[in-house]
Enzyme design. Sequence first.
Site, PDB file in Angstrom:
ATOM      1  N   TYR A   1       2.223  10.345   9.019  1.00  0.00           N
ATOM      2  CA  TYR A   1       0.901  10.042   9.544  1.00  0.00           C
ATOM      3  C   TYR A   1       0.759  10.691  10.910  1.00  0.00           C
ATOM      4  O   TYR A   1       1.368  10.246  11.887  1.00  0.00           O
ATOM      5  CB  TYR A   1       0.681   8.534   9.654  1.00  0.00           C
ATOM      6  CG  TYR A   1       0.791   7.767   8.358  1.00  0.00           C
ATOM      7  CD1 TYR A   1       0.632   8.395   7.122  1.00  0.00           C
ATOM      8  CD2 TYR A   1       1.062   6.405   8.358  1.00  0.00           C
ATOM      9  CE1 TYR A   1       0.734   7.684   5.934  1.00  0.00           C
ATOM     10  CE2 TYR A   1       1.163   5.680   7.175  1.00  0.00           C
ATOM     11  CZ  TYR A   1       1.004   6.332   5.968  1.00  0.00           C
ATOM     12  OH  TYR A   1       1.120   5.612   4.793  1.00  0.00           O
TER      13      TYR A   1
ATOM     14  N   HIS B   1       8.821   7.516   0.694  1.00  0.00           N
ATOM     15  CA  HIS B   1       7.362   7.605   0.564  1.00  0.00           C
ATOM     16  C   HIS B   1       6.934   8.124  -0.808  1.00  0.00           C
ATOM     17  O   HIS B   1       5.956   7.643  -1.399  1.00  0.00           O
ATOM     18  CB  HIS B   1       6.821   8.516   1.666  1.00  0.00           C
ATOM     19  CG  HIS B   1       5.426   8.211   2.073  1.00  0.00           C
ATOM     20  ND1 HIS B   1       4.906   8.600   3.278  1.00  0.00           N
ATOM     21  CD2 HIS B   1       4.424   7.549   1.457  1.00  0.00           C
ATOM     22  CE1 HIS B   1       3.658   8.204   3.374  1.00  0.00           C
ATOM     23  NE2 HIS B   1       3.335   7.570   2.282  1.00  0.00           N
TER      24      HIS B   1
ATOM     25  N   SER C   1      -4.190   0.320   0.319  1.00  0.00           N
ATOM     26  CA  SER C   1      -5.608   0.539  -0.039  1.00  0.00           C
ATOM     27  C   SER C   1      -6.151  -0.569  -0.944  1.00  0.00           C
ATOM     28  O   SER C   1      -6.814  -0.295  -1.958  1.00  0.00           O
ATOM     29  CB  SER C   1      -5.797   1.903  -0.702  1.00  0.00           C
ATOM     30  OG  SER C   1      -5.472   2.943   0.180  1.00  0.00           O
ATOM     31  N   PRO C   2      -5.901  -1.851  -0.613  1.00  0.00           N
ATOM     32  CA  PRO C   2      -6.405  -2.929  -1.466  1.00  0.00           C
ATOM     33  C   PRO C   2      -7.930  -3.045  -1.426  1.00  0.00           C
ATOM     34  O   PRO C   2      -8.515  -3.751  -2.253  1.00  0.00           O
ATOM     35  CB  PRO C   2      -5.743  -4.181  -0.875  1.00  0.00           C
ATOM     36  CG  PRO C   2      -5.519  -3.837   0.563  1.00  0.00           C
ATOM     37  CD  PRO C   2      -5.175  -2.382   0.565  1.00  0.00           C
ATOM     38  N   LEU C   3      -8.558  -2.344  -0.477  1.00  0.00           N
ATOM     39  CA  LEU C   3     -10.019  -2.317  -0.393  1.00  0.00           C
ATOM     40  C   LEU C   3     -10.582  -0.972  -0.856  1.00  0.00           C
ATOM     41  O   LEU C   3     -11.702  -0.601  -0.512  1.00  0.00           O
ATOM     42  CB  LEU C   3     -10.475  -2.626   1.040  1.00  0.00           C
ATOM     43  CG  LEU C   3     -10.091  -4.017   1.544  1.00  0.00           C
ATOM     44  CD1 LEU C   3     -10.490  -4.204   3.000  1.00  0.00           C
ATOM     45  CD2 LEU C   3     -10.740  -5.095   0.680  1.00  0.00           C
ATOM     46  N   GLY C   4      -9.771  -0.244  -1.634  1.00  0.00           N
ATOM     47  CA  GLY C   4     -10.261   1.011  -2.192  1.00  0.00           C
ATOM     48  C   GLY C   4     -10.657   2.024  -1.147  1.00  0.00           C
ATOM     49  O   GLY C   4     -11.667   2.701  -1.283  1.00  0.00           O
ATOM     50  N   ARG C   5      -9.844   2.139  -0.095  1.00  0.00           N
ATOM     51  CA  ARG C   5     -10.124   3.062   1.027  1.00  0.00           C
ATOM     52  C   ARG C   5     -11.503   2.805   1.617  1.00  0.00           C
ATOM     53  O   ARG C   5     -12.216   3.715   2.016  1.00  0.00           O
ATOM     54  CB  ARG C   5      -9.989   4.518   0.567  1.00  0.00           C
ATOM     55  CG  ARG C   5      -8.657   4.814  -0.093  1.00  0.00           C
ATOM     56  CD  ARG C   5      -8.524   6.245  -0.558  1.00  0.00           C
ATOM     57  NE  ARG C   5      -7.435   6.358  -1.518  1.00  0.00           N
ATOM     58  CZ  ARG C   5      -6.146   6.378  -1.214  1.00  0.00           C
ATOM     59  NH1 ARG C   5      -5.784   6.310   0.051  1.00  0.00           N
ATOM     60  NH2 ARG C   5      -5.226   6.471  -2.142  1.00  0.00           N
TER      61      ARG C   5
ATOM     62  N   PHE D   1     -14.122   1.581   0.067  1.00  0.00           N
ATOM     63  CA  PHE D   1     -15.241   1.599  -0.882  1.00  0.00           C
ATOM     64  C   PHE D   1     -15.609   0.207  -1.354  1.00  0.00           C
ATOM     65  O   PHE D   1     -16.798  -0.107  -1.526  1.00  0.00           O
ATOM     66  CB  PHE D   1     -14.895   2.491  -2.075  1.00  0.00           C
ATOM     67  CG  PHE D   1     -16.091   2.958  -2.856  1.00  0.00           C
ATOM     68  CD1 PHE D   1     -16.699   4.161  -2.553  1.00  0.00           C
ATOM     69  CD2 PHE D   1     -16.633   2.194  -3.879  1.00  0.00           C
ATOM     70  CE1 PHE D   1     -17.814   4.600  -3.256  1.00  0.00           C
ATOM     71  CE2 PHE D   1     -17.741   2.609  -4.582  1.00  0.00           C
ATOM     72  CZ  PHE D   1     -18.343   3.826  -4.273  1.00  0.00           C
TER      73      PHE D   1
END
Length: 331
Positions: free
Chosen positions: A57, A126, A206-210, A212
Amino acid sequence: MHTRQLGKNGPQVSAIGLGCMGMSDFYTTGTDTTEAIATLHRALEMGITLLDTADMYGPHTNEELIGKAIVGKRDQVFLASKFGIVRDPQNPGGRGINGRPEYIRASIDGTLKRLGIDTLDLYYQHRIDPEVAIEETVGAMAELVTAGKVRYLGLSEASAQTLERAHKVHPISALQSEYSLWSRDQEHNGCLATCQRLGVAFVPYSPLGRGFLTGALKSPDDFAADDYRRFNPRFQGENFARNLLLVKQVQALAAEKGVTAGQLALAWVLAQGDYLIPIPGTKQRTYLEENIAALDVVLSSAELQALEAIFPEDAAAGLRYPQEVMEMLNQ
């Protein structure tokens, strides 16, 4: 703060963690370091202990940011980082994978230095290197545990079969993979079942869909020119429009319940089992506090069924990564 156990023999950590990638990379340039550090400090104040980063990152700048933020606060934090995705400074978009023992030994030393610590709590591979046997890679990771440089080991986006093989070499405490209402392949590729059977924590990124699934994104034009999501199939053209219709249904359910769409989506992930420890990412205190409040959202069986009816497996339009990146997953 609610807590959950990191694997069969691991410690209790906050029931949700904080994904730190977006504070330094991928979603836009010109990141606000002051607000990012304030968000990290607020997370610790509110009881979040699990902070997630990786050497790629930035590359490297995210670990440096966290290192700066945790000065004097090391005992409040359970730090996770990752090695194995190699970026070329001359070609920022290029990617390589390296799971060789000599690379691992060099990588951990760089991570410890950037974070300003002596021992890392959780070290993930990773991505799986198809050119190196997982037994060789995990054997080298286990040497880091013996040397006192790492406490627990994890894998990211590994297949159920690879997890099985790795766990025989050294206990794997966590498997991190993308998982959310619109990314449910982990339910059917054996990974969730294998984690349960082996006593491995499953850490959804990404549990919030990045972003979205929060309903905040209305158009692909909402993204900065350098935002990674511009190049993600689910955020492009007709796929974006089709997925937006699904998210509007989630928003309607959330409105009925008096919560945000993001809180509803995160509560759904949390409800899939107490061995799941999601790490939603944010770089702003407002969204951090909204995410933490999802811990108090209790979903009825009818509400769970309604969400799963909107987002059954493969409901989302488009791959979750470009094809060349998909080939690096579930190895």
